[in-house]
Motif scaffolding. Structure first.
Motif, PDB file in Angstrom:
ATOM      1  N   ALA A 169      -7.796  43.819  61.281  1.00 51.88           N
ATOM      2  CA  ALA A 169      -8.414  44.440  62.447  1.00 51.88           C
ATOM      3  C   ALA A 169      -9.779  43.843  62.739  1.00 51.88           C
ATOM      4  CB  ALA A 169      -8.544  45.947  62.231  1.00 51.88           C
ATOM      5  N   GLU A 170     -10.250  42.959  61.867  1.00 52.01           N
ATOM      6  CA  GLU A 170     -11.587  42.398  61.984  1.00 52.01           C
ATOM      7  C   GLU A 170     -11.529  41.015  62.628  1.00 52.01           C
ATOM      8  OE1 GLU A 170     -10.111  40.676  58.087  1.00 52.01           O
ATOM      9  OE2 GLU A 170      -9.767  42.436  59.351  1.00 52.01           O
ATOM     10  N   PRO A 171     -12.631  40.539  63.193  1.00 59.01           N
ATOM     11  CA  PRO A 171     -12.659  39.169  63.720  1.00 59.01           C
ATOM     12  C   PRO A 171     -12.638  38.156  62.585  1.00 59.01           C
ATOM     13  CG  PRO A 171     -14.854  40.132  63.783  1.00 59.01           C
ATOM     14  CD  PRO A 171     -13.922  41.238  63.362  1.00 59.01           C
ATOM     15  N   LEU A 172     -12.182  36.952  62.894  1.00 57.25           N
ATOM     16  CA  LEU A 172     -12.232  35.856  61.930  1.00 57.25           C
ATOM     17  C   LEU A 172     -13.589  35.178  62.052  1.00 57.25           C
ATOM     18  CD1 LEU A 172      -8.705  34.159  62.064  1.00 57.25           C
ATOM     19  CD2 LEU A 172      -9.822  35.122  60.055  1.00 57.25           C
ATOM     20  N   CYS A 173     -14.471  35.491  61.133  1.00 60.26           N
ATOM     21  CA  CYS A 173     -15.801  34.898  61.152  1.00 60.26           C
ATOM     22  C   CYS A 173     -16.395  35.006  59.752  1.00 60.26           C
ATOM     23  CB  CYS A 173     -16.704  35.591  62.166  1.00 60.26           C
ATOM     24  SG  CYS A 173     -17.043  37.338  61.807  1.00 60.26           S
ATOM     25  N   ALA A 174     -17.476  34.283  59.527  1.00 56.93           N
ATOM     26  CA  ALA A 174     -18.080  34.265  58.196  1.00 56.93           C
ATOM     27  C   ALA A 174     -18.528  35.651  57.769  1.00 56.93           C
ATOM     28  CB  ALA A 174     -19.260  33.301  58.179  1.00 56.93           C
ATOM     29  N   GLN A 175     -19.153  36.396  58.673  1.00 56.60           N
ATOM     30  CA  GLN A 175     -19.665  37.711  58.294  1.00 56.60           C
ATOM     31  C   GLN A 175     -18.533  38.642  57.862  1.00 56.60           C
ATOM     32  OE1 GLN A 175     -21.983  39.628  61.328  1.00 56.60           O
ATOM     33  NE2 GLN A 175     -22.581  41.328  60.014  1.00 56.60           N
ATOM     34  N   ALA A 176     -17.396  38.585  58.563  1.00 58.31           N
ATOM     35  CA  ALA A 176     -16.268  39.452  58.216  1.00 58.31           C
ATOM     36  C   ALA A 176     -15.521  38.976  56.989  1.00 58.31           C
ATOM     37  CB  ALA A 176     -15.307  39.550  59.401  1.00 58.31           C
ATOM     38  N   SER A 177     -15.774  37.742  56.540  1.00 57.20           N
ATOM     39  CA  SER A 177     -15.115  37.262  55.321  1.00 57.20           C
ATOM     40  C   SER A 177     -15.662  37.954  54.079  1.00 57.20           C
ATOM     41  CB  SER A 177     -15.285  35.744  55.185  1.00 57.20           C
ATOM     42  OG  SER A 177     -16.631  35.405  54.862  1.00 57.20           O
ATOM     43  N   TYR A 178     -16.842  38.560  54.191  1.00 57.29           N
ATOM     44  CA  TYR A 178     -17.396  39.382  53.110  1.00 57.29           C
ATOM     45  C   TYR A 178     -16.833  40.792  53.292  1.00 57.29           C
ATOM     46  CZ  TYR A 178     -20.800  35.581  52.564  1.00 57.29           C
ATOM     47  OH  TYR A 178     -21.397  34.365  52.367  1.00 57.29           O
ATOM     48  N   ALA A 179     -15.899  41.180  52.426  1.00 53.37           N
ATOM     49  CA  ALA A 179     -15.191  42.452  52.617  1.00 53.37           C
ATOM     50  C   ALA A 179     -16.139  43.640  52.693  1.00 53.37           C
ATOM     51  CB  ALA A 179     -14.185  42.664  51.490  1.00 53.37           C
ATOM     52  N   GLY A 180     -17.270  43.567  51.990  1.00 53.24           N
ATOM     53  CA  GLY A 180     -18.215  44.662  52.003  1.00 53.24           C
ATOM     54  C   GLY A 180     -18.891  44.890  53.340  1.00 53.24           C
ATOM     55  N   ASN A 181     -18.780  43.920  54.262  1.00 49.72           N
ATOM     56  CA  ASN A 181     -19.348  44.092  55.598  1.00 49.72           C
ATOM     57  C   ASN A 181     -18.425  44.854  56.535  1.00 49.72           C
ATOM     58  OD1 ASN A 181     -21.637  42.652  54.899  1.00 49.72           O
ATOM     59  ND2 ASN A 181     -20.929  40.728  55.775  1.00 49.72           N
ATOM     60  N   LEU A 182     -17.169  45.049  56.137  1.00 48.86           N
ATOM     61  CA  LEU A 182     -16.206  45.707  57.005  1.00 48.86           C
ATOM     62  C   LEU A 182     -16.452  47.213  57.051  1.00 48.86           C
ATOM     63  CD1 LEU A 182     -12.968  43.872  55.782  1.00 48.86           C
ATOM     64  CD2 LEU A 182     -14.428  43.282  57.742  1.00 48.86           C
ATOM     65  N   PRO A 183     -15.989  47.887  58.106  1.00 45.18           N
ATOM     66  CA  PRO A 183     -16.053  49.353  58.102  1.00 45.18           C
ATOM     67  C   PRO A 183     -15.366  49.915  56.858  1.00 45.18           C
ATOM     68  CG  PRO A 183     -15.427  48.543  60.265  1.00 45.18           C
ATOM     69  CD  PRO A 183     -15.412  47.345  59.348  1.00 45.18           C
ATOM     70  N   ARG A 184     -15.861  51.018  56.365  1.00 45.06           N
ATOM     71  CA  ARG A 184     -15.367  51.585  55.107  1.00 45.06           C
ATOM     72  C   ARG A 184     -13.845  51.759  55.108  1.00 45.06           C
ATOM     73  NH1 ARG A 184     -17.882  55.229  51.188  1.00 45.06           N
ATOM     74  NH2 ARG A 184     -16.257  56.285  50.008  1.00 45.06           N
TER      75      ARG A 184
END
Length: 332
Positions: free
Chosen positions: A111-126
């Motif tokens: 459900a997340e965009p493909l980008c460097a920031q979203a590749s860090y799982a801890g940055n995703l919504p809980r």
């Protein structure tokens, strides 16, 4: 979708007090993951698991040295029947274990965009981080007959919700901290202030945090993180100080770390009282052509020479290998 800002973990919690009888030990983590082009943009499809064919021979080599392995397995690997069979055989040594490694960009739901920031799982919504973690845990349970006790976030991408999610799912150990490193440049966490010693973390200290061992070596190592950060503001200063034997940040991995530098890091860590050393490498480095560290047969031969030299030093210093389950149990 709104992603979290780069995460700065809290200060290290209560140190783990290992039993005196344990003595100095080391753990070997293998990030058991798909191979992909490290220089390409993130992709959900452009990867493979051919490098897992090198696992059985590599496991036999480490077993001959008496070294159990903590295989931190991600979703593409656990979906590969060959890899599951090879790892199941590896577990028969009685000391090796299977842990969970979450690569967010190749673990459903997506459900997340493909980008460097979203590749860090801890940055995703809980909720999304939890859903991906649950999908991975269930795949590992079906493949190996038990739930994992240890976790590593891919790219060391721990976040503000991660420890709570792990504790609620019965994990005992996290290895998502790469001591003394800073990944804020592309949206990752900041570990500059965390050292190599294991400590308690999570709700009520429910988890053991075992960082990848990283120390400063060199004549000016007392300057530590503050000096290293200052050097980073001067072009090429860190490299010059490392070459001059003044200050170098060294992680315990054969990937990009010369043997002599890593051996000196072991001596420094032991001298500073680190009782449990944590080593790691990526499983695709077991076959040429899949990582920047092992590009050809010569690099692979150098990889194995690195391990022979490192294990000789550890043996000479009385540092014994230990399986991850045994280490968790020793912590109480």
């Amino acid at each position: 979708m709104e992603l979290a800002a780069p995460y700065r973990p809290p200060a290290a919690g209560r140190p783990v007090v290992w039993p005196a009888a344990l003595g100095p030990r080391f753990v070997l983590f293998v990030d058991t993951e798909e191979e992909f082009d490290w220089a390409a943009p993130f992709s959900r499809e452009s990867h493979g698991t051919r490098a897992t064919r090198a696992l059985p021979a590599a496991h036999r080599r480490f077993a001959a040295w008496g070294v159990p392995i903590a295989y931190m397995v991600d979703y593409p690997v656990v979906r590969d029947p060959y890899a599951v069979e090879a790892l199941s055989v590896a577990l028969e040594d009685g000391g090796s274990t299977i842990g969970a490694q979450l690569h967010a960009w190749v673990t459903p739901p997506f459900a997340e965009p493909l980008c460097a920031q979203a590749s860090y799982a801890g940055n995703l919504p809980r909720a999304l981080e939890a859903a991906k973690l649950d999908r991975l845990i269930e795949a590992l349970r079906q493949a190996f007959g038990r739930r994992p006790r240890a976790y590593r976030a891919g790219r060391y991408g721990i976040g503000a919700n991660t420890l709570d999610l792990l504790a609620a799912r019965g994990f005992a150990l996290d290895s998502s901290v790469r001591a003394r490193h800073d990944y804020r440049g592309d949206g990752g966490p900041d570990f500059r202030h965390l050292g190599p010693d294991a400590y308690r973390c999570g709700p009520g200290g429910a988890l053991i945090e075992l960082p990848l061992t990283t120390v400063f070596t060199g004549a000016l190592r007392a300057g530590g993180a503050a000096l290293y950060e200052a050097l980073g503001r001067v072009p090429r200063a860190r490299g010059a100080f490392a070459r001059g034997g003044l200050l170098q940040r060294v992680a315990l991995t054969p990937e990009g770390m010369p043997l002599a530098a890593a051996q000196e890091a072991v001596r420094v860590a032991l001298g500073e009282g680190v009782q449990v050393l944590s080593f790691a490498f990526h499983s695709p480095s077991l076959a040429p052509g899949h990582t920047p560290y092992v590009r050809d047969a010569a690099d692979l031969a150098a990889f194995w020479r690195w391990w022979a030299g490192m294990l000789a030093l550890l043996d000479a210093r009385g540092v014994k290998p230990i399986g991850l389950d045994a280490l968790i149990d020793a912590a109480g």
